[in-house]
Each structure stands twice: as C-alpha cells, then as structure tokens.
Design an enzyme around this catalytic site. Structure first.
Site, PDB file in Angstrom:
ATOM      1  N   HIS A   1      54.469   2.876 132.595  1.00 41.39           N
ATOM      2  CA  HIS A   1      55.939   1.843 132.243  1.00 41.39           C
ATOM      3  C   HIS A   1      56.939   2.260 132.900  1.00 41.39           C
ATOM      4  O   HIS A   1      57.598   2.880 132.942  1.00 41.39           O
ATOM      5  CB  HIS A   1      55.750   2.665 130.633  1.00 41.39           C
ATOM      6  CG  HIS A   1      54.041   3.432 129.677  1.00 41.39           C
ATOM      7  ND1 HIS A   1      53.776   2.583 128.922  1.00 41.39           N
ATOM      8  CD2 HIS A   1      53.229   4.519 130.226  1.00 41.39           C
ATOM      9  CE1 HIS A   1      52.820   3.525 128.294  1.00 41.39           C
ATOM     10  NE2 HIS A   1      52.497   3.874 129.453  1.00 41.39           N
TER      11      HIS A   1
ATOM     12  N   ASP B   1      54.698   7.679 133.322  1.00 36.96           N
ATOM     13  CA  ASP B   1      55.911   7.704 133.083  1.00 36.96           C
ATOM     14  C   ASP B   1      56.231   8.825 134.228  1.00 36.96           C
ATOM     15  O   ASP B   1      57.160   9.724 133.617  1.00 36.96           O
ATOM     16  CB  ASP B   1      56.137   8.787 131.429  1.00 36.96           C
ATOM     17  CG  ASP B   1      55.314   7.553 130.671  1.00 36.96           C
ATOM     18  OD1 ASP B   1      56.677   6.772 130.458  1.00 36.96           O
ATOM     19  OD2 ASP B   1      54.778   7.645 129.884  1.00 36.96           O
TER      20      ASP B   1
ATOM     21  N   GLU C   1      44.596   9.542 123.583  1.00 42.46           N
ATOM     22  CA  GLU C   1      45.092  10.857 124.433  1.00 42.46           C
ATOM     23  C   GLU C   1      45.556  11.808 123.347  1.00 42.46           C
ATOM     24  O   GLU C   1      44.956  12.876 123.577  1.00 42.46           O
ATOM     25  CB  GLU C   1      46.148   9.855 124.539  1.00 42.46           C
ATOM     26  CG  GLU C   1      47.336  10.643 125.064  1.00 42.46           C
ATOM     27  CD  GLU C   1      48.608   9.631 125.551  1.00 42.46           C
ATOM     28  OE1 GLU C   1      49.261   8.805 125.173  1.00 42.46           O
ATOM     29  OE2 GLU C   1      49.757  10.519 126.592  1.00 42.46           O
TER      30      GLU C   1
HETATM   31  N1  HPA Z   1      51.261   7.432 125.871  1.00 38.71           N
HETATM   32  C1  HPA Z   1      51.857   6.318 124.684  1.00 38.71           C
HETATM   33  N2  HPA Z   1      52.591   6.000 124.825  1.00 38.71           N
HETATM   34  C2  HPA Z   1      53.372   5.921 125.908  1.00 38.71           C
HETATM   35  C3  HPA Z   1      52.883   6.587 127.245  1.00 38.71           C
HETATM   36  C4  HPA Z   1      51.862   7.951 126.732  1.00 38.71           C
HETATM   37  O1  HPA Z   1      51.634   8.567 127.245  1.00 38.71           O
HETATM   38  N3  HPA Z   1      54.460   6.337 127.714  1.00 38.71           N
HETATM   39  C5  HPA Z   1      55.289   6.141 127.416  1.00 38.71           C
HETATM   40  N4  HPA Z   1      54.563   5.224 126.048  1.00 38.71           N
HETATM   41 ZN    ZN Z   2      51.052   5.458 128.656  1.00 37.99          ZN
END
Ligand code: HPA
Ligand code: ZN
Length: 345
Positions: A21, A281, A202
């Site tokens: 991102h 990130d 996730e």
């Molecule tokens: N998960 C979901 N949204 C996100 C993430 C992530 O790891 N990083 C930035 N936006």
């Molecule tokens: Zn992500």
C-alpha cells in the site's frame, strides 16, 4: 561461485513486489516534513513519539494510525515524493517489478482530487521506469469499511484514468466487511476491463477467501493466511494456481501470527500454493522486501530452493505479460544458479 550472506543473497536476487500500500510506505520523518509543509498537525509531537505508537494488537489499531498518517498528503508533489521514496528503497533490493495499491477514498473523502493522487503516484513510477527500467502496475483499492455506493463513485472517478489502472482491490477492516458486500461493484469493474484482487483471510475466515474467488473472481488473494483452515479451499487454490500475496512482517506486527517461527509460509509452499513475499506497509511493520524475506527465511530455515521459488512465484503471480514473466523468471534462476549463501553469516 560467489557465497553471500543470507541477507545479501536475498537483497540481490531478482524479485517482484505485489502487495504494497503506497500510503503504508510513508516513513515517519517524511510524514513530519510533509505535514509541516502543508501546515497540518499529526496527533504525535515527534518522530520518536510516532514510532512508539507502532505497537498493534490487530489490524484496526494499525489502520487508525495509517489513516491519520495518510491524512497529511495533500498535493501532487506529496504523492510523488511518497512514491519516489518507496521506489528508491526497493531499487536497492533488486525489485524489478512492483504492483502498488493506493486508497483513493482516503484522500477524496478529505477533498483531495483523484487526479492529484494518481498523477503524483504515476509520475514517480514513470520516472523510475525511465531511469532504471523497473516496471509497475497500479491497483486501486476500495475501502471495505465504506459502503458499496462509495466504491461505485470511486470507480466512476477513476474512469478517465482507466488506462493507468490495471486492477481493483479491496482493503481496510476485514471482519464484518465480507467480499460479498462488493460483488456488484467488482462485477462492473470486471466489465470495464479491470483485473481484480482482494484482501481475504488475513483476520477474516476462509469463507471470505471463497467469496473473493466465487463472487469477486479475483486473480490473486492478498494475505490468505486463514485459507489453511479449509483443506478443500487449499486444494482449489493450489489447483487453480491462485497466488497468495503473503506479508510476513505485517502478519507478525498485526498478530496474525504470534511468532515468526509459526508463520505458515513453509506449509503454504509444501501444499503447492503459489505464495509470494511482500511488505504490505513497510514503514509501519519493520521493513521492505529484504527484511520480510530475511525474517521468514531465518525463522523457518527456508532453503535456497524455497527462496528461489518465492521469487519465481512473484513474477508468475504478477500482471506482467507472459513473455516478460519468462524473461524475469530466467533472471531469478540465473542468479540462483550462480550464487549461494551461508545461513549463519
Ligand atoms: N489489511 C487491510 N487493509 C490494509 C492493510 C492490510 O494489511 N494495509 C493497508 N490497508
Ligand atoms: Zn495489505
């Protein structure tokens, strides 16, 4: 044959990044510089105080800080410099191709024009491509905590820039915001020629991965860790060669795994899943591609063959054309055939 330290082997082997991102590459120092330039204040008084806040118990705690940081990006120059800083980092890691996510709703909701965001990001990517040859794709992510109407409006705003945008994705707070919430906007996006990806599995259950496949018709799953809880799903992902863009340090920092030694990367490879390593990130989670490869390789004692496979997978899973994929994979294999590493140096 040159024998490198594991770190140098990892740094030098050709690779692609598929899950980053761009707002998540916003380093604290740059954040304060840009906030000052825009006469905006952050909810932290110093770089040190900000860094101390980078202790997360879950995805939401991270997202709250991530959106606060992204809130100081205002001008095209800000987005340009943000992207340029990321590209300078990964150029040193022999990333030959990157596919970056951006979160335009985070910016348009604050009154920033869509074109300001994409012009800045794209100019940095183009300049890098011209100077170093690094290739790129841009993926627009819808924020899943917002409603589908908002995603539809975003898709409309993106229309004049369609040629620059390869695909759409889905990110932000996963639990309670299943892929099914966005089935219609993804269908519209596919009709318009966008490829699709989605964060799934996730924090959310394997059923969300299944929805991403069946309803959003994704080409890849971002993260996908919890797929392993459903054996039939794993078999389908392996058979259909649906890649997983896995992010080891993110998983650790957001407590998707409690210890890197328990990271499922090795199991994913053993089960025939097309797993890849990515940074997610990097400014928030402790590093870029090298740090992610190094952390998972060290904790799981990955072999040279496994590390090489992960780099091959990164190109196979990319949105490059098939000839270019082949060329890139040959570069990975040539490197691996002419170098080795010592695990303990
Ligand atoms: N998960 C979901 N949204 C996100 C993430 C992530 O790891 N990083 C930035 N936006
Ligand atoms: Zn992500």
């Amino acid at each position: 044959m040159p024998v490198l330290s594991l770190r140098e082997f990892i740094r030098k082997i050709p690779k692609a990044e598929l899950h980053i991102h761009i707002e998540g590459s916003f380093e604290p120092e740059q954040m304060f510089t840009i906030a000052g330039r825009n006469q905006l204040t952050l909810p932290f008084t110093s770089v040190d105080e900000l860094k101390k806040a980078y202790e997360f118990n879950n995805l939401q705690e991270f997202l709250d800080i991530y959106y606060a940081g992204a809130g100081v990006l205002v001008t095209e120059l800000d987005f340009f410099e943000l992207t340029q800083a990321y590209l300078r980092k990964i150029r040193e890691e022999n990333v030959l191709h990157t596919e970056i996510f951006f979160d335009p709703q985070t910016h348009t909701e604050r009154g920033i024009a869509f074109e300001t965001v994409i012009n800045g990001i794209r100019r940095a990517l183009e300049e890098e491509n011209q100077s170093s040859g690094m290739s790129y794709r841009i993926i627009l992510c819808f924020l899943r905590h917002l409603d589908e109407d908002s995603a539809f409006r975003m898709l409309e705003m993106a229309a004049p820039f369609k040629e620059w945008i390869t695909g759409v994705g889905l990110d932000s707070s996963e639990v309670s915001n299943p892929p099914s919430k966005f089935a219609q906007v993804f269908e519209k996006a596919r009709e318009e020629g966008y490829l699709t990806v989605a964060h799934a599995g996730e924090e959310g259950p394997p059923a969300y991965v299944r929805e991403a496949l069946d309803l959003l018709k994704v080409s890849r799953i971002d993260h996908g860790n919890r797929s392993l809880e459903d054996e039939a799903l794993v078999m389908e992902l392996a058979e259909r060669k649906i890649p997983l863009t896995v992010c080891p340090l993110s998983n650790l920092k957001l407590r998707v795994v409690e210890d890197m030694k328990n990271h499922p990367m090795k199991i994913m490879l053993e089960k025939g899943l097309s797993a890849t390593v990515n940074s997610d990130d990097p400014a928030y989670f402790g590093g870029y591609m090298t740090e992610n490869f190094l952390a998972v390789s060290t904790a799981l004692s990955l072999s040279q063959a496994e590390i090489t496979q992960l780099c091959v997978n990164s190109f196979l899973a990319s949105f490059l054309d098939s000839d270019t994929k082949e060329t890139m994979i040959q570069k990975v294999l040539d490197f691996s055939n002419t170098h080795s590493f010592m695990m303990d140096s």
